[in-house]
Scaffold this active site. Structure first.
Site, PDB file in Angstrom:
ATOM      1  N   HIS A  59      39.562  35.830  28.540  1.00 21.26           N
ATOM      2  CA  HIS A  59      38.787  36.804  29.312  1.00 21.26           C
ATOM      3  C   HIS A  59      39.187  38.192  28.834  1.00 21.26           C
ATOM      4  O   HIS A  59      40.314  38.644  29.085  1.00 21.26           O
ATOM      5  CB  HIS A  59      39.051  36.659  30.808  1.00 21.26           C
ATOM      6  CG  HIS A  59      38.403  37.740  31.619  1.00 21.26           C
ATOM      7  ND1 HIS A  59      37.044  37.963  31.599  1.00 21.26           N
ATOM      8  CD2 HIS A  59      38.912  38.673  32.460  1.00 21.26           C
ATOM      9  CE1 HIS A  59      36.752  38.974  32.380  1.00 21.26           C
ATOM     10  NE2 HIS A  59      37.873  39.436  32.918  1.00 21.26           N
ATOM     11  N   ASP A 183      35.081  37.031  36.640  1.00 23.15           N
ATOM     12  CA  ASP A 183      35.990  38.034  37.191  1.00 23.15           C
ATOM     13  C   ASP A 183      35.352  39.057  38.115  1.00 23.15           C
ATOM     14  O   ASP A 183      36.064  39.693  38.882  1.00 23.15           O
ATOM     15  CB  ASP A 183      36.712  38.768  36.049  1.00 23.15           C
ATOM     16  CG  ASP A 183      37.965  39.498  36.526  1.00 23.15           C
ATOM     17  OD1 ASP A 183      38.549  39.084  37.541  1.00 23.15           O
ATOM     18  OD2 ASP A 183      38.364  40.479  35.875  1.00 23.15           O
ATOM     19  N   HIS A 432      32.617  45.101  34.540  1.00 28.35           N
ATOM     20  CA  HIS A 432      33.057  45.007  35.932  1.00 28.35           C
ATOM     21  C   HIS A 432      34.315  45.808  36.237  1.00 28.35           C
ATOM     22  O   HIS A 432      34.771  45.810  37.387  1.00 28.35           O
ATOM     23  CB  HIS A 432      33.246  43.536  36.341  1.00 28.35           C
ATOM     24  CG  HIS A 432      34.237  42.780  35.524  1.00 28.35           C
ATOM     25  ND1 HIS A 432      33.888  42.067  34.410  1.00 28.35           N
ATOM     26  CD2 HIS A 432      35.574  42.617  35.659  1.00 28.35           C
ATOM     27  CE1 HIS A 432      34.965  41.500  33.897  1.00 28.35           C
ATOM     28  NE2 HIS A 432      36.008  41.818  34.642  1.00 28.35           N
TER      29      HIS A 432
END
Length: 1029
Positions: A59, A183, A432
């Site tokens: 990630h 996430d 994000h």
């Protein structure tokens, strides 16, 4: 550009282009090889066993604690050990070693950078791995975007950018089939709808409310069919959705990354630390613990985390061993567990083949809480300046793409390159931890600088486009300048010149009337319109709240010039401004409130009344329909809880989490101060009331001549924290409406969801944080209704904010936050932004308030919502000329459309492809998206289906033919096959059926007649037949 030194335009060009672009060109077609990738490439499973799908992944935040560049190169490892280039360098050789190994990659902003640096031999290797399904792209957007603060236009664009990179370089095998939002901090129903329309078969995420997760685990409903648009689009917006069991981490004890401390698999029996039995037993326990909460014989285990696999060998070596020894138990101990390398798409495919019926969900996953006192609703409003800058920059990007297309700029103009810079900057900004406001301050500066660089580059495109659109003959027009700080009344082009021209471009498919206000030094001006007509104008003194903004240092203007412009659809108008030598000032005077007597401002549509004793707003009327409500408005703050984060009870309020230290907010200022420092100004174009609640909380309320809304321009900051109390500033609108605990908020600027105070549709809410638990993302509007009186009060905002209705008849929106504590969710800094003077940041924004009947309100807020996010774009020249001379050589009024679009249709996208499109084409293809932006039953007329003919629509070109594409514009819609699912509310259906896109039979007879149903977006690759401007 928003108030803050954050947004000073960069002089250096830092952003690198992530792919080589030219137009048009042939693209290698990998469609013939599609059978080697996709679902056919999945590793085999074993029937009658629990099949554990091991998904190796990383990630990679596109900025957070470090900038996107620092993350890619591995710079500043003193902040965080992370280097994305090394991850990809390390993974590829490991995949080559074993054809059963799998790896997924998500963030194309990083992959595109890495790809650009590879030689042909490495590119050949990677393409081979992709074609065999061993390296699979999941999600495929430029970033993994936030879902609360992002606008749907920017969400679509950033995904299209990444998907186009994958299509261009990897063909069909590069097309992601699964969305991966592991996430983001809560999940929007509109995001699910958009994913479904892009053609994804499923979505997986990691974060959902702790109480919701507990219930779903206990009821085996962690996986479901999410109905993304149950009222409007229907099944085409349905999306299979799964909540991952460990967010996106490995099961506890099984992280094999070089940065982890979990024990490896030590399998040499001769050594003292031999641990295979322990490792196998622990893993089998984790498998059985997880399997009991899921419906099928398949479970997914994410093996990876933030920036992991920079030494992929440690991961794959230990996973190989773990899988070997666990699978050996099938023969040794009759184990019913089978472990295999897999991907989210392969896992989804196996679930689809299982004969199961799935529950459905129709609401969203907001707000997200990870504990009783930890609700992630603060980031809905964090970094209010950056949120607005991202929204305004998206506006400009749409303008740039349109004028590039209308002017038919070519490679020699370099516009593709310039536009790509802004596209990539906007793509990164949707991350994000970007527009969400949850990044470190230095990273926030970097995001803003990238946007500024992109805007700077695209100003060249606008100049080039005007260079082709303006001339009537061979004379070239002068270069245009831009003023990016008009919101704080700064513009060198208007402040330093006595004579200038204003070019107003309208990116909407209908003509608009817009009030322009420009900073000037004079007090009297003459304005000539695009047809040679005299245009009425007024001059007002710049308000006190503007003068106190430190970023205005060096500004000359003391006044603002106001005038109304009318601009044709998808076109421009030119206005000619000259200063008059006035013997006396023509600046509109201020008037003090009459003590004891109420004051009213208004127009033919609405009126606002202010209390004569205290200067506060008192009531609002809709004059056309004789509607009247009491309406108060005030600024307040919640003190942020300054806990030490040692436990849930001590949770602090911070960038992510909103935890007020009181259930009732504190009023800012006093009635005496408000009445003492308020005044009124009346003009023909606008009437306004200035209010000072405190030296750091001021407001200008305006009613425009021909508008049906009241505008509230608020200026907040520097928020004082000398008392060691962080403050979360709100505005509250209080009425006498009976709202029954209900209110309504939009999802990413599109559909509206009903909200109920202290309620969740999925579980019984335990009210532990009565304020923050009732906050929701408000991307573009919030409203409340009194059904008994048939009244609706609607508030539109200019950026994403958190808001709610904490008492009947009241709406509140959080405007600005300044806190003294970090909330211990990773960013490691308090939310404490400062301005150019080193003091707290001053932020300015706008709300727009309507009062109407319930039935007629949608027409107002839908129309204004479009006009706000697609506002006109201004540019300037400083030429000493008269209208009569200029109009001999240049157009002064021009539309790119031969007829306006219907009132319920939005031209969402008009742009040239950087290269070839998904459909074969020998000419330069264009991309066109049309949107019906009303919901069903919102309006008696405008909620009906509508047909738009593309034939003979555009002025510069005719459309010869169209090929309909998926929303992500990376696949012809006719080629899309989506998995279909049995659900508890749809009866038993064959799960092997593939979902086909809805057919449009009307297009067979008239292929250029496009019918749009409510909330439908249709995407087309367009083949042109060129005509003259």
């Amino acid at each position: 550009m928003e108030v803050c030194s954050l947004y000073v335009i960069a002089l250096l060009f830092l952003l690198q282009i992530c792919m080589t672009v030219s137009r048009p060109s042939d693209v290698t077609d990998f469609t013939a090889d599609a059978a080697t990738c996709g679902y056919e490439s999945c590793n085999p499973v074993k029937e009658g066993m629990i099949n554990v799908h091991i998904v190796p992944h990383t990630h990679d935040d596109v900025g957070w604690l470090k900038t996107v560049d620092q993350y890619f190169y591995g710079d500043h490892n003193d902040i965080q050990t992370a280097g994305v280039q090394y991850i990809l360098d390390s993974v590829i050789p490991e995949l080559q070693k074993d054809p059963t190994r799998r790896f997924i990659y998500v963030e194309i902003a990083f992959f595109a950078r890495w790809w650009r640096e590879q030689d042909d031999s490495m590119r050949h290797v990677v393409k081979g791995l992709v074609k065999e399904g061993r390296l699979e792209f999941i999600l495929g957007g430029w970033c993994m975007n936030d879902e609360a603060s992002t606008h749907y236009n920017a969400i679509i664009d950033q995904h299209a950018l990444g998907l186009e990179f994958l299509r261009t370089n990897f063909g069909e095998c590069g097309r992601p089939r699964i969305a991966w939002q592991i996430d983001p901090f809560g999940h929007s129903r509109e995001q699910a709808s958009l994913f479904a329309q892009m053609g994804y078969d499923g979505l997986y995420f990691g974060r959902l409310d702790y109480a919701d997760k507990d219930r779903r685990l206990n009821h085996t409903t962690m996986e479901m069919l999410w109905r993304g648009s149950p009222k409007n689009i229907g099944a085409r917006a349905d999306l299979f959705t799964g909540a991952l069991p460990n967010m996106y981490q490995p099961p506890p004890g099984f992280c094999f990354d070089a940065l982890c401390t979990d024990p490896p698999v030590m399998d040499d029996e001769r050594l003292h630390d031999y641990n295979v039995p322990d490792r196998v037993a622990a893993f089998l326990k984790a498998v059985h613990d997880q399997a009991q909460h899921y419906q099928t014989d398949h479970i997914i285990m994410t093996m990876g985390s933030d920036f992991q696999y920079s030494n992929a060998h440690t991961w794959f070596k230990n996973l190989d061993k773990l899988m070997k020894y666990v699978n050996n138990q099938q023969t040794a101990n009759n184990s019913k567990v089978n472990v295999l390398y897999s991907t989210p798409s392969c896992y989804t495919y196996r679930l689809n083949q299982a004969d199961k019926t799935w529950t459905t969900k129709e609401d969203d996953f907001f707000p997200y809480g990870d504990g009783p006192h930890a609700y992630w609703t603060g980031y809905f409003s964090s970094r209010a300046a950056l949120k607005n800058y991202a929204r305004r920059t998206n506006n400009f990007l749409q303008v740039v793409k349109q004028v590039d297309a209308l002017a038919q700029l070519e490679d020699t103009d370099n516009s593709t390159y310039n536009i790509e810079i802004l596209k990539e900057a906007m793509g990164v900004a949707q991350h994000h931890d970007a527009v969400s406001g949850t990044e470190k301050q230095a990273v926030a500066y970097d995001y803003a600088e990238r946007l500024a660089n992109g805007v700077n580059e695209c100003q060249k495109v606008v100049n080039d486009a005007y260079g082709k659109l303006l001339p009537l003959g061979t004379m070239k027009p002068p270069g245009q300048g831009f003023c990016t700080l008009l919101n704080i009344s700064m513009c060198a082009a208007t402040e330093s010149q006595k004579e200038f021209q204003v070019f107003v471009y309208n990116p909407i498919g209908r003509s608009v009337t817009y009030t322009v206000h420009l900073p000037v030094v004079g007090s009297d001006y003459s304005i000539t319109g695009p047809h040679g007509e005299a245009v009425m104008s007024e001059v007002y003194q710049i308000s006190e709240d503007t003068f106190r903004i430190p970023e205005r240092k060096g500004a000359l203007a003391a006044n603002e010039l106001w005038f109304s412009v009318t601009v044709p659809a998808l076109g421009f108008s030119t206005y000619f401004v000259s200063m008059n030598s006035a013997a006396e000032s023509h600046v509109r005077p201020k008037k003090s409130f009459s003590v004891g007597a109420d004051t009213t401002i208004g127009n033919q549509y609405i009126s606002l009344t202010f209390d004569g004793n205290f200067g506060q707003l008192k009531s609002m009327k809709n004059l056309k329909k004789n509607l009247d409500i009491s309406l108060g408005q005030s600024f307040m703050f919640y003190p942020g809880y300054a806990g030490n984060n040692s436990g849930d009870e001590n949770q602090a309020s911070g960038a992510y989490i909103f935890r007020p230290n009181a259930t009732s907010p504190t009023n800012i200022g006093s009635s005496a101060q408000l009445s003492r420092n308020s005044y009124i100004r009346e003009g023909k174009l606008v009437e306004e009331v200035y209010q000072q609640f405190s030296p750091w909380a001021t407001q200008m309320i305006r009613v425009y001549e021909n508008e049906q809304y009241a505008e509230f321009q608020w200026t907040i900051g520097p928020i004082p924290i000398d008392d060691k109390i962080g403050k979360e500033v709100i505005t509250r609108y209080t009425t006498d409406l009976a709202t029954q605990g209900l209110f309504y908020t939009d999802a990413n600027g599109r559909e509206v969801l009903r909200r109920q105070r202290n309620h969740r549709d999925t579980w019984d809410l335990n009210v532990t944080e009565p304020v923050s638990q009732n906050y929701y993302p408000v991307n573009s509007r919030i409203y409340m209704q009194d059904v008994s009186r048939n009244l609706q009060l609607t508030v539109l905002n200019d950026r994403s904010e958190g808001g709610g209705s904490l008492q009947d008849g009241a709406l509140e929106l959080m405007l600005h936050r300044r806190l003294i504590k970090d909330d211990a969710r990773g960013v490691g800094e308090p939310m404490n932004e400062t301005g150019a003077d080193g003091k707290g940041l001053i932020v300015r924004g706008y709300h727009y308030v309507f009062l109407d009947t319930i039935a007629d309100s949608a027409r107002l807020h839908r129309d204004l919502g479009e006009r706000l996010f697609m506002a006109p774009s201004l540019s300037f020249t400083n030429v000493k000329t008269k209208y009569s001379d200029w109009s001999k050589n240049f157009k002064t009024n021009w539309s790119g459309l031969k007829r306006e679009l219907p009132a319920n249709v939005h031209l969402l996208t008009l742009e040239q492809y950087a290269g070839s499109g998904p459909a074969p084409s020998t000419l330069q293809p264009y991309l066109l998206r049309l949107e019906h932006f009303y919901e069903k039953d919102e309006d008696a007329t405008l909620s009906a289906p509508v047909t738009v003919s593309l034939k003979d629509l555009f002025v510069p070109f005719d459309i010869e033919s169209v090929t309909e594409l998926t929303l992500g514009s990376n696949l012809p819609l006719a080629q899309l096959n989506r998995l279909k699912w049995k659900t508890t509310d749809s009866g038993n259906k064959d799960t092997t059926l593939r979902f086909k896109p809805e057919s449009h039979p009307e297009q067979a007879a008239a292929p250029l007649d496009i019918t749009l149903n409510p909330m439908e977006i249709r995407t087309f690759q367009v083949k042109l037949r060129t005509t003259q401007h």
